[in-house]
Design an enzyme around this catalytic site. Structure first.
Site, mmCIF file in Angstrom:
data_model
loop_
_atom_site.group_PDB
_atom_site.id
_atom_site.type_symbol
_atom_site.label_atom_id
_atom_site.label_comp_id
_atom_site.label_asym_id
_atom_site.label_seq_id
_atom_site.Cartn_x
_atom_site.Cartn_y
_atom_site.Cartn_z
ATOM 1 N N GLU A 130 0.838 -1.187 0.000
ATOM 2 C CA GLU A 130 0.000 0.000 0.000
ATOM 3 C C GLU A 130 0.883 1.252 0.000
ATOM 4 O O GLU A 130 1.867 1.288 0.730
ATOM 5 C CB GLU A 130 -0.916 0.046 1.231
ATOM 6 C CG GLU A 130 -2.000 1.106 1.057
ATOM 7 C CD GLU A 130 -3.007 1.168 2.220
ATOM 8 O OE1 GLU A 130 -4.083 1.706 2.034
ATOM 9 O OE2 GLU A 130 -2.687 0.669 3.298
ATOM 10 N N GLY A 263 3.292 1.803 10.628
ATOM 11 C CA GLY A 263 3.133 1.131 11.915
ATOM 12 C C GLY A 263 2.733 -0.314 11.696
ATOM 13 O O GLY A 263 3.257 -1.231 12.324
ATOM 14 N N ALA A 264 1.786 -0.518 10.778
ATOM 15 C CA ALA A 264 1.312 -1.855 10.468
ATOM 16 C C ALA A 264 0.532 -1.806 9.161
ATOM 17 O O ALA A 264 0.153 -0.730 8.701
ATOM 18 C CB ALA A 264 0.403 -2.375 11.575
ATOM 19 N N HIS A 299 -6.901 -1.969 15.109
ATOM 20 C CA HIS A 299 -7.095 -1.187 13.883
ATOM 21 C C HIS A 299 -6.941 -2.081 12.646
ATOM 22 O O HIS A 299 -7.803 -2.104 11.766
ATOM 23 C CB HIS A 299 -6.071 -0.047 13.865
ATOM 24 C CG HIS A 299 -6.074 0.791 12.633
ATOM 25 N ND1 HIS A 299 -6.674 2.018 12.576
ATOM 26 C CD2 HIS A 299 -5.554 0.582 11.395
ATOM 27 C CE1 HIS A 299 -6.526 2.536 11.367
ATOM 28 N NE2 HIS A 299 -5.844 1.676 10.622
ATOM 29 N N GLU A 300 -5.862 -2.820 12.592
ATOM 30 C CA GLU A 300 -5.629 -3.649 11.394
ATOM 31 C C GLU A 300 -6.686 -4.745 11.279
ATOM 32 O O GLU A 300 -7.147 -5.064 10.183
ATOM 33 C CB GLU A 300 -4.217 -4.244 11.406
ATOM 34 C CG GLU A 300 -3.081 -3.228 11.551
ATOM 35 C CD GLU A 300 -3.154 -2.046 10.595
ATOM 36 O OE1 GLU A 300 -3.714 -2.190 9.493
ATOM 37 O OE2 GLU A 300 -2.669 -0.953 10.971
ATOM 38 N N GLU A 322 -9.617 4.096 6.348
ATOM 39 C CA GLU A 322 -8.817 4.439 7.530
ATOM 40 C C GLU A 322 -9.628 5.061 8.662
ATOM 41 O O GLU A 322 -9.378 4.786 9.830
ATOM 42 C CB GLU A 322 -7.656 5.345 7.126
ATOM 43 C CG GLU A 322 -6.659 4.684 6.157
ATOM 44 C CD GLU A 322 -6.011 3.424 6.735
ATOM 45 O OE1 GLU A 322 -6.172 3.161 7.944
ATOM 46 O OE2 GLU A 322 -5.356 2.691 5.966
HETATM 47 N N1 BES Z 1 -3.176 0.989 5.872
HETATM 48 C C1 BES Z 1 -2.323 1.488 6.889
HETATM 49 C C2 BES Z 1 -0.863 1.265 6.596
HETATM 50 C C3 BES Z 1 -0.245 2.290 5.691
HETATM 51 C C4 BES Z 1 0.059 3.544 6.170
HETATM 52 C C5 BES Z 1 0.052 1.983 4.386
HETATM 53 C C6 BES Z 1 0.634 4.481 5.327
HETATM 54 C C7 BES Z 1 0.607 2.905 3.548
HETATM 55 C C8 BES Z 1 0.916 4.166 4.013
HETATM 56 C C9 BES Z 1 -2.625 0.838 8.229
HETATM 57 O O1 BES Z 1 -3.898 0.324 8.353
HETATM 58 C C10 BES Z 1 -2.518 1.902 9.245
HETATM 59 O O2 BES Z 1 -3.348 2.752 9.272
HETATM 60 N N2 BES Z 1 -1.479 1.873 10.072
HETATM 61 C C11 BES Z 1 -1.192 2.895 11.029
HETATM 62 C C12 BES Z 1 -1.434 2.447 12.433
HETATM 63 C C13 BES Z 1 -2.850 2.618 12.854
HETATM 64 C C14 BES Z 1 -3.076 2.098 14.250
HETATM 65 C C15 BES Z 1 -3.317 4.040 12.772
HETATM 66 C C16 BES Z 1 0.261 3.242 10.863
HETATM 67 O O3 BES Z 1 0.945 2.557 10.134
HETATM 68 O O4 BES Z 1 0.707 4.216 11.473
HETATM 69 ZN ZN ZN Z 2 -5.428 1.647 8.674
#
Ligand code: BES
Ligand code: ZN
Length: 849
Positions: A130, A263-264, A299-300, A322
Site C-alpha cells: 500500500e 506502523g502496520a 485497527h488492522e 482508515e
Molecule cells: N493501511 C495502513 C498502513 C499504511 C500507512 C500503508 C501508510 C501505507 C501508508 C494501516 O492500516 C494503518 O493505518 N497503520 C497505522 C497504524 C494505525 C493504528 C493508525 C500506521 O501505520 O501508522
Molecule cells: Zn489503517
C-alpha cells in the site's frame, strides 16, 4: 486521460503467481499468469510495473498464443504490451516472466536485517504494497478497484518459512529448495497481497471460531507475543459480532517485521507490523506502549472487513478505509479494557486533526488523487483522525445501534466490491431513516470546521453562532460563507438540575431559552463534536466554577485545548491562558495534563533562552501540586494513574528542570537496575527521559549501550529516544550522524531527527544536519518517513529559522505530496507569529510570577 490510471477495457480476474526470492543475492525471480477479460477489441494491454525487468509476455487462449513487445514507462510506472495481431473480446491468460531486486526502501518486495542473540546478522524478505507498490513485486493492475483472486506459490530456501495471505495448501521439497503453495484468496485488491520469507517463529494458534490466530516474529521473540495475540483474538471475535459478517479468510497471521515503514499493514490474513506495534513485554512496558499495541492490532483487524472485504474505489476515498478502522479500533479497545477510557484519549487524536484542519492549507477529507505520491499523502490526520471524528459524531447523532445496522448493510451489500462515500451514506441513511449525506457531505467534502461561539443575550437566551475556525486570517473568503450542519449537544446547569439539549445548527446562529436559575452552559457536551467552542467571558467564568468535577474529563480537555487554539489564533491573550492553567493545578486526568504540558512545551520553543529559568518556575508552579497528590505507586492502582505520574514527572524533570524530580528519577532508575521485576515501567520510562535531559557524557554512553543491548522493542525505542533528549550540544551532535551510518534502523531515523528538531537544545544542530545531508536522507529514508522527518521543522520556531526553512524548501523544491509542505510551513508560521504577538506580554508575566 490521466496518465497514472489504467484503461478499463481489460480486467484481471485471477493471478497465479510464482516468486523465488533469494536472500543471499537480494534478488527475486517471478512468473505470473493472469486470467484477464478483454471487454473491447484491442491491440494493447497496459498494466503497472516498476523496477522490474520483464523478459517475456505471452497472451494465450486455448491453442493460440502471441507474445508482446514490452515497453516500460518509468514515470507512470506502467508497462505497455503491444501485440501484432488484434485481440478480440474474450477471456485470455497473460503470462509474464520477470526479475527484481529485494530493495532496502521498505516498499514493494524488500529485505530486512536483524541480529540474533549471538550478534549474527540475518535477512528476511517482506512486502509492503500500500498504496501503489505491488507493481514493484510483480506486474499487475495495481489499483484498488481491480480486484482479483490471488493464488501464490513461493520457492524458498529449504530452511526458511513463507507466510502469505492464505493458508498453505502444499509444502514440498524441490531440489535444495522448498515449494510453498498457498490457497486461493478472496477477490481482493493488489495492495493487500503480502509475502514474508525468513527464519520465522510462530506462537501456538488461538482459535476464534474456526480461524487460527498466530503471532510471528524473528527467532527468540515469541515470549513477547502474548499481549498482541490476546487483543487480536478479542477484536476478531468482537468484529464478527459487530459487523455481523464472518471473518473473510481462512487464517489470521500477525507478523512483526524488524524493518517496517509504517506502523502496520492490513494485508488480508497476513498483517505486518513494526516490532513495537506488536511485540511487547507486559511486565516492563508503559501504559502508552501497551495501548499502542492494542490500538494497532485492533485497527488492522478492523480493516479485514473495512478495507479488505469492502474497499474504496480509488485513493480519494481512502478515508472509508482508515477513518473506519480508527473508529472500530476505539470501539474494540474500549470493549477490551474499559478502564483505559479509550474514547477520552481519542480526544488527543481529534485535537490533532483540529490543528491541521484549522490551517489555510488544509484539505477536505475526500480529495483528488492522481500520482502515487498524492495517494501516499492521503495517509494523514485528516483521513484518519478527522475522518474518525466525524464518523463518531455521526454515530452519536443517529445512535450507535442504528449506526451499526447501517454498517452491516453496507458490508453485506458491497462484500468483495468497491465503494464511494455516497454508498456509505445511503446505507447509513437507510438504517437511520434520514438523509445522512445532507449532514455529512459538508464535513467530508469541505475543508475546515466551525468555531461555535456562545453568549447569553439579555432576555435570558443563549445564542450560538458558527463561523469557520482559522489560525491565520483567511485569504480567500468565499462569497457564500462556509457553513456546516453542526450537531450541538448542550448541557444546561441551573439551580438544582441539569438538562441536555440537542440542536442541529444549520444557519449562522441559533438561540435557546434559558431556564430559571440558569447557572451555566456546556457546549459540546461529552465532546463528540468536531468543532471548537468559544465562550463569552462571562459564560467562561461561570463554567470554571464547575471545575473540577462538574465537567467530564473530555470536556475539561476540550476547554483547555480550545483555549490554547484561541491563543494561537490570536483570539485569546496568552496571559489569560496562563491564568486559566492555574485553575487546573489539581487536575487528575492524564489527557487534560497532556494538552496543558503540550502547550507549555510549545511555549518553551518560542521563549528566549534568558526567560527559561522563569518559565521553568512557572511549570513547577503548575505541576508540582498534582505530582505530589498522585504520590508513589500503589498496588492495584489504575494504569492511567501510572501514566499520569510518569507524564507529570517528565514535565517537571524536563520542562520544569526540577532538581528534586531529577534526583528522584535517578533513584527510580537505580532501583530499576537493581530489581527490574519490581520497577514501575511508567516511572522507569520517565526516569530515562529525565536523566537524559539532565545527563552528561557518561549517561549518554550508558544509554547508548542500553539501546544496543535492548531485548524488547520498547526498551530499544526508549533508549534510542533518550539519545535525543540530552541538552549538551556535543552529545546531540553525536546522535545525528548515527542516523546515516547504519547504527539506527532507517525506519527509526525520521523519528530521531524529528525529535531533535523539536528540542530547543538540538534544533539548530539538527536543522544544519538536515540541510547538509538532505540528499542522503532523502535516499535512505522511506517516503512515509521523510514526511515525519520534515514535520520536525514546526519546532524551528524563531523568525530566523523560519526564514531559513522556507528558503530551503523553496530552493530545493521539496515536495512531499498533497499539501504537506504548505501545512508544515503554515504551522511554523503560526507559532512564530504568536511569539511576535505575545513575546513581550509573556516576558512581563514571567517577570512577576
Ligand atoms: N493501511 C495502513 C498502513 C499504511 C500507512 C500503508 C501508510 C501505507 C501508508 C494501516 O492500516 C494503518 O493505518 N497503520 C497505522 C497504524 C494505525 C493504528 C493508525 C500506521 O501505520 O501508522
Ligand atoms: Zn489503517
Amino acid at each position: 486521460m490521466d496518465p497514472y490510471r489504467l484503461p478499463t477495457h481489460v480486467l484481471p480476474t485471477r493471478y497465479d503467481l510464482r516468486l523465488e526470492p533469494d536472500l543471499a543475492s537480494s534478488r527475486f525471480a517471478g512468473a505470473v499468469t493472469i486470467a484477464i477479460k478483454v471487454l473491447q477489441p484491442t491491440s494493447e494491454i497496459v498494466l503497472n510495473a516498476a523496477e522490474l525487468e520483464i523478459s517475456e509476455a505471452i497472451l494465450a487462449r486455448e491453442e493460440d498464443s502471441q507474445s508482446a513487445r514490452i515497453a516500460l514507462e518509468e514515470t507512470t510506472e506502467r508497462c505497455r504490451l503491444a501485440f501484432d495481431r488484434p485481440i478480440p473480446k474474450g477471456t485470455y491468460s497473460l503470462r509474464l516472466v520477470f526479475q527484481g531486486t529485494l530493495n532496502d526502501k521498505l516498499r514493494g518486495f524488500y529485505r530486512s536485517k536483524y541480529k540474533d542473540a549471538a550478534g549474527q546478522e540475518h535477512w528476511l524478505a517482506a512486502t509492503q504494497f500500500e498504496a501503489t507498490d505491488a507493481r514493484r513485486a510483480f506486474p499487475c493492475w495495481d489499483e484498488p478497484a481491480f480486484k482479483a483472486v490471488f493464488a501464490s506459490t513461493l520457492l524458498i530456501d529449504a530452511a526458511l518459512t513463507a507466510v502469505s495471505n492464505t493458508g498453505v495448501l502444499a509444502d514440498y521439497a524441490e531440489g535444495n529448495k522448498k515449494v510453498v503453495r498457498f490457497a486461493d484468496s478472496i477477490p481482493m485488491s493488489t495492495y493487500l497481497v503480502a509475502f514474508v520469507v525468513g527464519e520465522l517463529e510462530a506462537t501456538e494458534p488461538v482459535y476464534v471460531g474456526r480461524t487460527p490466530v498466530r503471532v510471528w516474529s524473528v527467532p527468540g521473540k515469541r515470549q513477547l507475543a502474548a499481549f498482541g495475540q490476546q487483543i487480536a483474538a478479542f477484536s476478531l471475535k468482537m468484529y464478527e459480532d459487530y459487523y455481523g459478517v464472518p471473518y473473510p479468510s481462512d487464517k489470521l497471521d500477525l507478523l512483526a517485521i524488524p524493518d517496517f515503514a509504517a506502523g502496520a499493514m492490513e494485508n488480508l490474513g497476513a498483517i505486518t507490523f513494526r516490532e513495537t506495534a506488536l511485540l511487547v513485554d507486559e511486565k516492563t512496558a508503559t501504559h502508552a506502549e501497551l495501548e499502542r499495541v492494542a490500538d494497532v492490532v485492533a485497527h488492522e483487524n478492523a480493516h479485514m472487513w473495512f478495507g479488505d472485504l469492502v474497499t474504496m474505489s480509488w485513493w480519494n476515498g481512502l478515508w472509508l478505509n482508515e477513518a473506519f478502522a480508527t473508529v472500530l479500533e476505539m470501539v474494540a479497545v474500549d470493549a477490551w479494557k474499559p478502564e483505559w477510557q479509550r474514547w477520552t484519549t481519542f480526544g488527543v487524536s481529534r485535537a490533532a486533526a483540529l490543528v491541521v484542519d484549522g490551517l489555510q492549507s488544509t484539505r477536505p477529507i475526500e480529495y483528488p488523487v492522481a500520482a502515487p505520491r498524492d495517494a501516499d499523502a492521503m495517509f494523514d490526520v485528516l483521513t484518519y483522525e478527522k475522518g474518525a471524528s466525524v464518523l463518531r459524531m455521526l454515530e452519536q447523532h443517529i445512535g450507535p445501534e442504528v449506526f451499526r445496522e447501517g454498517i452491516r448493510q453496507y458490508l453485506r451489500k458491497h462484500a468483495y466490491g468497491n465503494t464511494e462515500t455516497a454508498d456509505l451514506w445511503s446505507a447509513l441513511g437507510a438504517a437511520a431513516a434520514q438523509s445522512v449525506a445532507e449532514m455529512m457531505d459538508g464535513w467530508v467534502f469541505q475543508p475546515g470546521y466551525p468555531l461555535a461561539s456562545a453568549r447569553v443575550e439579555k432576555e435570558g437566551r443563549l445564542s450560538v453562532t458558527q463561523q469557520p475556525f482559522a489560525y491565520l486570517p483567511r485569504t480567500k473568503e468565499t462569497a457564500a460563507p462556509q457553513r456546516w450542519q453542526v450537531p450541538i449537544q448542550i448541557r444546561i446547569h441551573s439551580k438544582g438540575s441539569t438538562t441536555t439539549q440537542r440542536l442541529l445548527l444549520n444557519d449562522a446562529e441559533a438561540t435557546l431559552d434559558l431556564p430559571e436559575g440558569f447557572e451555566c452552559a456546556v457546549l459540546n457536551e461529552a465532546g463528540h463534536g468536531f468543532y471548537r467552542v468559544h465562550y463569552a467571558p462571562e459564560l467562561l467564568e461561570r463554567l470554571l466554577k464547575l471545575l473540577p468535577n462538574g465537567l467530564a474529563a473530555i470536556e475539561r480537555f476540550n476547554l483547555v485545548n480550545d483555549s490554547w487554539a484561541a491563543v494561537l489564533a490570536g483570539l485569546m491573550p496568552l496571559t489569560e491562558y496562563l491564568e486559566l492553567t492555574t485553575r487546573f493545578k489539581m487536575e487528575r486526568d492524564k489527557n487534560v495534563w497532556a494538552v496543558l504540558i503540550g502547550s507549555f512545551a510549545a511555549l518553551n520553543r518560542v521563549i528566549d533562552a534568558s526567560d527559561r529559568p522563569a518559565f521553568e518556575r512557572l511549570i513547577r508552579d503548575r505541576l508540582q501540586a498534582a505530582f505530589a497528590a498522585v504520590g508513589t505507586p500503589r498496588p492495584g492502582e489504575n494504569e492511567l494513574t501510572k501514566q499520569l505520574r510518569g507524564e507529570l514527572a517528565r514535565g517537571l524533570g524536563m520542562l520544569g528542570n526540577d532538581e528534586a524530580v531529577q534526583r528522584q528519577a535517578a533513584a527510580w532508575y537505580a532501583e530499576q537496575t537493581q530489581a527490574p521485576a519490581a520497577a514501575d515501567p511508567d516511572l522507569t520510562a520517565a526516569a530515562v527521559a529525565i536523566l537524559a535531559h539532565a545527563g552528561d557524557r557518561s549517561r549518554y554512553d550508558e544509554f547508548l549501550g542500553r539501546f544496543r543491548a535492548a531485548t524488547t522493542p520498547q526498551d530499544e525505542q526508549r533508549y534510542l529516544h533518550a539519545l535525543t533528549a540530552f541538552r549538551v550540544p556535543e552529545l546531540l551532535a553525536e546522535t545525528l550522524p548515527r542516523t546515516l551510518n547504519g547504527e539506527f534502523r532507517t525506519q527509526d531515523v525520521p523519528h530521531v531527527i524529528r525529535s531533535l528538531l523539536h528540542s530547543v537544545h538540538g534544533r539548530e544542530i539538527a536543522w544544519g544536519f538536515v540541510k547538509q545531508r538532505w540528499d542522503e536522507l532523502a535516499r535512505a529514508v522511506p517516503a512515509t518517513g521523510l514526511k515525519r522527518l520534515c514535520e520536525g521543522v514546526i519546532g524551528l520556531a524563531t523568525p530566523e529559522l523560519e526564514r531559513d526553512v522556507r528558503d530551503f524548501f523553496r530552493t530545493r523544491n521539496i515536495q512531499l505530496g498533497g499539501k504537506l509542505v504548505e501545512q508544515y510551513l503554515e504551522q511554523l508560521h503560526i507559532v512564530v507569529q504568536m511569539r511576535e504577538r505575545e513575546g513581550e506580554a509573556l516576558r512581563a508575566y514571567l517577570s512577576v510570577t
